[in-house]
Design an enzyme around this catalytic site. Structure first.
Site, short mmCIF file in Angstrom:
data_model
loop_
_atom_site.label_atom_id
_atom_site.label_comp_id
_atom_site.label_asym_id
_atom_site.label_seq_id
_atom_site.Cartn_x
_atom_site.Cartn_y
_atom_site.Cartn_z
N SER A 1 0.57 -1.21 -0.05
CA SER A 1 -0.08 0.11 0.46
C SER A 1 1.21 1.43 0.26
O SER A 1 1.94 1.20 -0.84
CB SER A 1 -0.88 -0.21 1.19
OG SER A 1 -2.02 0.64 0.76
N HIS B 1 -7.51 -5.50 0.12
CA HIS B 1 -6.39 -5.10 0.18
C HIS B 1 -5.86 -5.41 1.71
O HIS B 1 -6.14 -5.31 2.60
CB HIS B 1 -7.03 -2.72 0.67
CG HIS B 1 -5.80 -2.16 0.60
ND1 HIS B 1 -4.59 -2.21 -0.43
CD2 HIS B 1 -5.03 -1.84 1.77
CE1 HIS B 1 -4.46 -1.20 -0.55
NE2 HIS B 1 -4.03 -0.89 0.73
C1 GTR Z 1 -5.30 4.77 1.53
C2 GTR Z 1 -4.73 5.62 0.74
C3 GTR Z 1 -3.76 4.98 -0.09
C4 GTR Z 1 -3.31 3.54 0.60
C5 GTR Z 1 -3.84 3.18 1.49
C6 GTR Z 1 -2.91 2.97 2.83
O1 GTR Z 1 -5.95 4.99 2.79
O2 GTR Z 1 -5.27 6.04 0.35
O3 GTR Z 1 -3.36 5.17 -1.37
O4 GTR Z 1 -2.26 3.64 0.26
O5 GTR Z 1 -4.60 3.94 2.06
O6 GTR Z 1 -1.14 2.78 2.81
O7 GTR Z 1 -3.03 1.53 3.69
#
Ligand code: GTR
Length: 421
Positions: free
Chosen positions: A260, A401
């Site tokens: 991420s 995610h």
């Molecule tokens: C989210 C962000 C993403 C990603 C994510 C993370 O809120 O929009 O770009 O980086 O966080 O790091 O878990």
């Protein structure tokens, strides 16, 4: 008064949403891609690795450094390494654990961070995965000997983290994201750092590593200078400085890993520091592997509004103006060539735009071709759980995610094959 707060928060969120528009998740709404040809310099075709390395690569690098992640504004005065703990009977006797404090000095100021390492027992000069964690080294394993960081941490109810302080209560809460035993059993070492020790992840660049480099009274980096992503990438390079001194590790085989926002970091670290043997980006999305010009899921305007401290201030020029970007994120991936690069996506992680992450690897491939390295041969996305393990690797798995054991199984098998080449 208190009752008003949720309403105010809602109004604020609504305002951001209105300003940035709703995120698009409809493929038919994606603009036709007009991507810069990576292999053209001054109107001429780049046809040799030398031409790439000496002319086109520096030009591309400069764009990302000056207009996206931001430049590191100087060099450290000094750095020191101090092994504070070790045990050769870790992980049920299969591994050597070490904890090393790295201290950085500049302008009479200093900052320290701790690298936690597990290395296969009795092995020498091992390849290693190096990556940041989100909530402290003690969260990646149940091991009771891992030191708990004193740095600022984001509160998290599920992990029992409050008062921005890490405690025993969160030990082992993130083990599912790190297949450490699998790495050890496959002959790899593992090294991790809590990212908050380099720069606390909040919209405030007066703390963390930035302030070591400020001139008197300076509170914020210049428009072309580093945000947090660039600062975290700088920290990974300082960890690599340590790894180069440790004979148990083969410093020519250090693979930067990140998930991420920290996947954006592993990519930028490997692009900036060619000592990294390769990079893995797990669900890195916008500002990571995903193509910005698709404007699918998270956009440049959204990310710069939600996380104003991640990129350089210069990058804000591209809020809602992705079409003005002289190069897209495939250029970032190409900066890692000819070294091994793995990009992974998750089916339910539409916010990170899996298709945009995949296409980026495809459009970076001509640069790998130049070096006779195998990239991604087709612009048709592979099916779920059909990984491609070339010098550029890619997979999309089912689920959300996250980092899973499936992801690590791919990274380990791929890295093993790449390193033995
Ligand atoms: C989210 C962000 C993403 C990603 C994510 C993370 O809120 O929009 O770009 O980086 O966080 O790091 O878990």
């Amino acid at each position: 008064m208190n009752k008003l707060l949720p309403a105010l928060t809602l109004a604020f969120v609504a305002q951001i949403t209105l300003a940035q528009g709703q995120p698009n998740y409809d493929e038919s709404e994606v603009p036709e891609l007009e991507l810069t040809d990576l292999l053209t310099f001054n109107g001429k075709k780049v046809s040799t690795p030398k031409d790439w390395n000496e002319n086109r690569r520096p030009e591309l690098y400069r764009f990302f450094e000056q207009h996206e992640y931001g430049q590191v504004p100087g060099v450290l005065d000094s750095i020191s390494f101090n092994r504070v703990e070790s045990d050769d009977k870790a992980l049920n006797g299969t591994a050597l654990r070490k904890q090393v404090v790295v201290s950085l000095f500049k302008n009479d100021k200093s900052l320290s961070f701790t690298i936690l390492m597990y290395l296969p027992k009795n092995a020498s000069a091992v390849p290693i995965f190096l990556g940041y964690n989100f909530y402290g080294n003690h969260t990646v394993t149940e091991d009771p000997n891992v030191i708990i960081s004193k740095a600022w941490a984001r509160n998290n109810k599920a992990f029992d983290i409050s008062d921005n302080t890490l405690t025993e209560n969160s030990r082992g809460v993130r083990t599912s994201r790190w297949s450490i035993q699998k790495m050890i059993d496959s002959g790899f070492g593992f090294a991790t750092i809590y990212y908050g020790e380099i720069d606390p992840d909040k919209n405030d660049l007066t703390d963390g590593i930035h302030q070591l480099f400020y001139q008197q009274d300076q509170q914020h980096p210049k428009p072309n200078e580093w945000g947090s992503i660039s600062a975290w990438a700088f920290g990974l390079s300082r960890a690599l400085d340590y790894l180069e001194t440790d004979k148990d590790i083969d410093a020519s085989k250090v693979i930067a890993f990140g998930h991420s926002r920290l996947g954006k970091v592993s990519l930028w670290a490997a692009a900036s520091d060619q000592r990294f043997a390769g990079a893995i980006s797990n669900d890195s999305g916008c500002g990571g592997a995903a193509l910005s010009k698709r404007k699918f899921g998270e956009t440049v305007g959204r990310i710069n509004t939600s996380f104003p401290h991640w990129f350089s201030d210069n990058f804000k020029k591209y809020n809602n103006k992705e079409e003005d970007l002289p190069v897209d994120q495939h250029g970032l991936l190409a900066l890692i060539a000819p070294r091994p690069l793995y990009v992974a996506s998750a089916e339910d992680d539409q916010w990170a735009d899996p298709k945009g992450e995949f296409l980026s690897t495809y459009y970076a491939t001509p640069v790998y071709d130049l070096f006779d390295k195998k990239g991604i041969p087709s612009d048709k996305m592979p099916e779920i759980h059909r990984p491609i393990h070339h010098t550029i690797g890619y997979h999309i798995r089912s689920g959300k995610h996250d980092v899973t054991d499936y992801d690590w199984s791919q990274y380990i098998a791929w890295a093993k094959a790449q390193i033995e080449k």
